[in-house]
Design an enzyme around this catalytic site. Structure first.
Site, PDB file in Angstrom:
ATOM      1  N   CYS A   2       9.299  24.551  -2.628  1.00  0.00           N
ATOM      2  CA  CYS A   2      10.674  24.975  -2.889  1.00  0.00           C
ATOM      3  C   CYS A   2      10.796  25.565  -4.293  1.00  0.00           C
ATOM      4  O   CYS A   2      10.157  25.108  -5.233  1.00  0.00           O
ATOM      5  CB  CYS A   2      11.680  23.854  -2.750  1.00  0.00           C
ATOM      6  SG  CYS A   2      11.661  23.063  -1.155  1.00  0.00           S
ATOM      7  N   TRP A  71      10.466  25.126   1.323  1.00  0.00           N
ATOM      8  CA  TRP A  71       9.288  24.710   2.084  1.00  0.00           C
ATOM      9  C   TRP A  71       9.699  23.401   2.744  1.00  0.00           C
ATOM     10  O   TRP A  71       9.898  22.388   2.072  1.00  0.00           O
ATOM     11  CB  TRP A  71       8.092  24.508   1.159  1.00  0.00           C
ATOM     12  CG  TRP A  71       6.822  24.204   1.898  1.00  0.00           C
ATOM     13  CD1 TRP A  71       6.017  25.087   2.553  1.00  0.00           C
ATOM     14  CD2 TRP A  71       6.212  22.920   2.047  1.00  0.00           C
ATOM     15  NE1 TRP A  71       4.945  24.426   3.100  1.00  0.00           N
ATOM     16  CE2 TRP A  71       5.033  23.095   2.815  1.00  0.00           C
ATOM     17  CE3 TRP A  71       6.536  21.634   1.627  1.00  0.00           C
ATOM     18  CZ2 TRP A  71       4.189  22.051   3.157  1.00  0.00           C
ATOM     19  CZ3 TRP A  71       5.688  20.585   1.969  1.00  0.00           C
ATOM     20  CH2 TRP A  71       4.530  20.800   2.727  1.00  0.00           C
ATOM     21  N   ASN A  95      14.448  20.619  -5.214  1.00  0.00           N
ATOM     22  CA  ASN A  95      13.016  20.699  -4.940  1.00  0.00           C
ATOM     23  C   ASN A  95      12.459  19.292  -5.121  1.00  0.00           C
ATOM     24  O   ASN A  95      12.686  18.681  -6.166  1.00  0.00           O
ATOM     25  CB  ASN A  95      12.371  21.675  -5.946  1.00  0.00           C
ATOM     26  CG  ASN A  95      10.863  21.587  -5.949  1.00  0.00           C
ATOM     27  OD1 ASN A  95      10.261  21.262  -4.928  1.00  0.00           O
ATOM     28  ND2 ASN A  95      10.250  21.866  -7.081  1.00  0.00           N
ATOM     29  N   LYS A 601       2.600  27.117  -2.372  1.00  0.00           N
ATOM     30  CA  LYS A 601       1.644  27.162  -3.483  1.00  0.00           C
ATOM     31  C   LYS A 601       1.557  25.838  -4.251  1.00  0.00           C
ATOM     32  O   LYS A 601       0.489  25.278  -4.390  1.00  0.00           O
ATOM     33  CB  LYS A 601       2.064  28.299  -4.419  1.00  0.00           C
ATOM     34  CG  LYS A 601       1.123  28.534  -5.567  1.00  0.00           C
ATOM     35  CD  LYS A 601      -0.047  29.353  -5.138  1.00  0.00           C
ATOM     36  CE  LYS A 601      -1.075  29.516  -6.232  1.00  0.00           C
ATOM     37  NZ  LYS A 601      -2.397  29.797  -5.664  1.00  0.00           N
TER      38      LYS A 601
HETATM   39  C1  F6R Z   1      -6.207  26.607  -1.232  1.00  0.00           C
HETATM   40  C2  F6R Z   1      -5.276  26.093  -2.215  1.00  0.00           C
HETATM   41  C3  F6R Z   1      -4.978  24.638  -2.211  1.00  0.00           C
HETATM   42  C4  F6R Z   1      -4.847  24.120  -3.653  1.00  0.00           C
HETATM   43  C5  F6R Z   1      -4.394  22.653  -3.640  1.00  0.00           C
HETATM   44  C6  F6R Z   1      -4.328  22.081  -5.037  1.00  0.00           C
HETATM   45  O1  F6R Z   1      -6.399  27.974  -1.375  1.00  0.00           O
HETATM   46  O2  F6R Z   1      -4.738  26.827  -3.002  1.00  0.00           O
HETATM   47  O3  F6R Z   1      -5.934  23.924  -1.518  1.00  0.00           O
HETATM   48  O4  F6R Z   1      -6.071  24.260  -4.297  1.00  0.00           O
HETATM   49  O5  F6R Z   1      -3.125  22.564  -3.056  1.00  0.00           O
HETATM   50  O6  F6R Z   1      -3.466  22.799  -5.846  1.00  0.00           O
HETATM   51  P1  F6R Z   1      -3.576  22.738  -7.408  1.00  0.00           P
HETATM   52  O7  F6R Z   1      -4.866  23.331  -7.813  1.00  0.00           O
HETATM   53  O8  F6R Z   1      -2.394  23.520  -7.924  1.00  0.00           O
HETATM   54  O9  F6R Z   1      -3.487  21.283  -7.782  1.00  0.00           O
END
Ligand code: F6R
Length: 606
Positions: A2, A71, A95, A601
């Site tokens: 979100c 999301w 969020n 993300k």
């Molecule tokens: C895959 C991807 C996710 C992130 C995971 C951890 O392409 O992007 O598997 O790697 O959600 O996210 P971070 O690195 O932000 O803790």
């Protein structure tokens, strides 16, 4: 998970909110909504992307408003579950996850409130309304409401009767303020505000703030007024725009030589590595370290798995790599001399943050964050830190964050090896030299794209694929499989090639493309035998091999030659073709590579 944006100005803020939401879409994109005050509270919501909201918001104009891109966690993606949620003249965007929402819902129902959605957020709107009814100011009502919330939240609230104000609060989810001239803003991240201001205040957990056009008042968790530092955001508009590229993922794949060069900048002109690269107290902490525990999720976890090979082989340190969401609920045996490394692109991943806190609470206090976002919760919560300098990563599938994490982790392995007397001058200088050449080597690997497209054309119509690697390239095979499944929706699994005969070989037939990472290392001959097992069962093999290694094309085997063999850095180079393979397969299947279905993300919920 979100995205929130809020604005208050003399001018019409609707275009600012819509633009901000577009930049936050990477955080979630199953519905979007906006609520504004222009004499009365007006709300518009739509399912799908922000452009759908933009269409229905044509003609809407107001000086105050809040907006949200979702999301879904509680309640399916639908218009009735889309934010903002309202209660009387109160409107809220949120969020995070409110864990005690069931009990609150019951309580509020008892007081006559009716619920129009299945979300946890709606309880916040009713709670604020309830406190306003009992005479609280908007600021007081939000403070009282947040006192009753359990879980994680970043919220922005407006009220029809207070058209000059926006109140925001955060706990466990990111939120920042943007300061303008005669106008103020709030958002989940600085990119949402890039068009209006660079002057940013990062709120701390427990902070609550009241924004008017000309002022910002912040109190901390205990209700004490506080001044928070103003940062000048270094984000440039170009860094969050597509430019010549068709998608952010494509842009980010091609940015990798520069991202890695930026990450390594501090050592490329040096003749040696120093612990201080990781923070002022690094030398002391590293000297106390007798083991390493790496905590991460997804792609960042794969970076941790590669690091284990480097840390054990170079530095001679025992290393455990744990999926953060598992580690935090496991009764493992703590070691106070263990360095806990949390790896995260966003620095906001709830599981990774919680796992780090869990490790610390068990007496493992020496922590190091490897992260791409300055001012993130992870950076703030770790003793030592290394910022990967990949620049904003907007595509949901992590690409440049991964290779820059690997670049940082090899540096860490070198520093620890040196402190432990395991890295002689000659070897140190050879490794630094390889690091200096890494960006150019990455550029050469990007040159294999036209050959990779042919592989993508082959795999795109398939439903399954296997990825094989050995040793330090096994986690790279895992990363290749993750990339393929998350953006092309082709089911892909990765195996340490030696494991194939212990079960998965049963899956291999002419419909199972098998991708193998076959660098010229000490495991090559073993890997070749494993690949024979595939060929003998009619499997179609796609091999990433080094130059001059005997692998013949034809009869069910296709070979792409890697331009360079980078020794210990080889996993970084081998990542690139696998990213391109997933990217092109997804494009051929007509998918939105930047916003794959069901994903977001920053995973700020458990
Ligand atoms: C895959 C991807 C996710 C992130 C995971 C951890 O392409 O992007 O598997 O790697 O959600 O996210 P971070 O690195 O932000 O803790």
């Amino acid at each position: 998970m979100c995205g929130i944006v809020a604005a208050l100005s003399r001018r019409n803020i609707v275009p600012i909110l819509i633009e901000g939401l577009k930049r936050l879409e990477y955080r979630g994109y199953d519905s979007a909504g906006i609520a504004v005050l222009n004499g009365r509270l007006q709300r518009l919501r739509s399912t799908g992307r922000v452009v759908e909201l933009e269409k229905i918001a044509v003609g809407l104009s107001a000086p105050v408003g809040i907006a949200h891109t979702r999301w879904a966690t509680h309640g399916v993606p639908s218009e009735r579950n889309a934010h903002p949620h309202v209660s009387g003249g109160v409107s809220v965007v949120h969020n995070g996850i409110i864990e005690n929402h069931d009990a609150m819902r019951e309580n509020l129902r008892g007081k006559g409130y009716e619920f129009a959605s299945d979300t946890d957020t709606e309880v916040i709107a009713h709670l604020v309304h309830e406190h306003l009814r009992h005479g609280a100011t908007l600021f007081g009502a939000v403070r009282k409401a947040t006192d009753e919330l359990q879980g994680a939240y970043a919220i922005a609230v407006i009220h029809e009767s207070d058209p000059e104000l926006i109140v925001v609060a955060r706990h466990g989810a990111p939120l920042l303020l943007g300061l303008g001239a005669g106008e103020n803003f709030a958002a989940s991240d600085a990119s949402a505000l890039i068009q209006v201001t660079q002057r940013i205040i990062y709120l701390e957990d427990g902070d609550c703030a009241e924004l008017s056009q000309s002022s910002v008042k912040i109190v901390d968790a205990s209700g004490r007024p506080v001044e928070r530092q103003i940062h000048i955001s270094q984000l440039s508009a170009a860094s969050v725009e597509l430019g010549q590229y068709k998608s952010f993922m494509q842009k980010e794949i091609f940015e990798q030589p520069m991202a890695v060069a930026n990450t390594l900048e501090m050592v490329t002109s040096a003749n040696f590595v120093v612990p201080e690269l990781f923070g002022a107290r690094a030398a002391q902490i590293f000297r106390e370290t007798d083991a390493v525990l790496i905590l991460a999720c997804g792609t960042s976890y794969h970076a941790g798995m590669v690091a284990r090979y480097w840390l054990e082989a170079l530095a001679g340190l025992p290393c455990n790599v744990e999926i953060a969401s598992e580690y935090r609920y496991r009764e493992s045996v703590p070691n106070p001399r263990c360095l806990v490394i949390a790896i995260s692109q966003s620095g906001e991943t709830a599981d990774t943050l919680a796992a780090l806190n869990f490790a610390k609470a068990r007496g493992q206090e020496n922590s190091l964050a490897i992260c791409n976002v300055p001012e993130s919760a992870l950076i703030r919560g770790s003793e030592l830190r290394f910022l990967t300098r990949a620049g904003p990563e907007i595509g949901v599938a992590s690409t440049k964050a991964f290779t820059t994490q690997l670049a940082s982790l090899i540096l860490l392995a070198m520093v620890l090896a040196k402190l432990r007397g395991r890295l002689g001058k000659q070897r140190e200088s050879e490794m630094l030299n390889s690091l200096r050449h890494l960006p150019a080597a990455l550029t050469r690997v990007l040159g294999t794209e036209s050959q990779i497209i042919k592989w993508a054309e082959y795999v795109a119509p398939h439903r399954h694929a296997l990825f094989l690697g050995r040793g330090v390239h096994w986690p790279i095979a895992m990363e290749g499989a993750l990339k393929l499944k998350e953006i092309s929706y082709i089911h892909a699994e990765a195996y340490a090639a030696g494991e194939l005969k212990h079960g998965p070989l049963a899956l291999v037939d002419q419909d199972m493309p098998v991708f193998a990472i076959a660098p010229n290392d000490e495991l090559l001959e073993k890997l070749k035998s494993n690949l024979q097992e595939v060929s003998a069962r009619g499997g179609k093999l796609f091999v990433l091999a080094d130059q001059h290694v005997k692998f013949s094309d034809g009869s069910g085997v296709e070979v792409i030659r890697m331009p360079d063999h980078a020794g210990m850095l080889s996993p970084i180079l081998h990542t690139i073709p696998l990213q391109m393979l997933a990217y092109h397969a997804a494009i051929l299947r007509g998918n939105d590579v930047d916003k794959p279905r069901n994903l977001a993300k920053s995973v700020t919920v458990e």
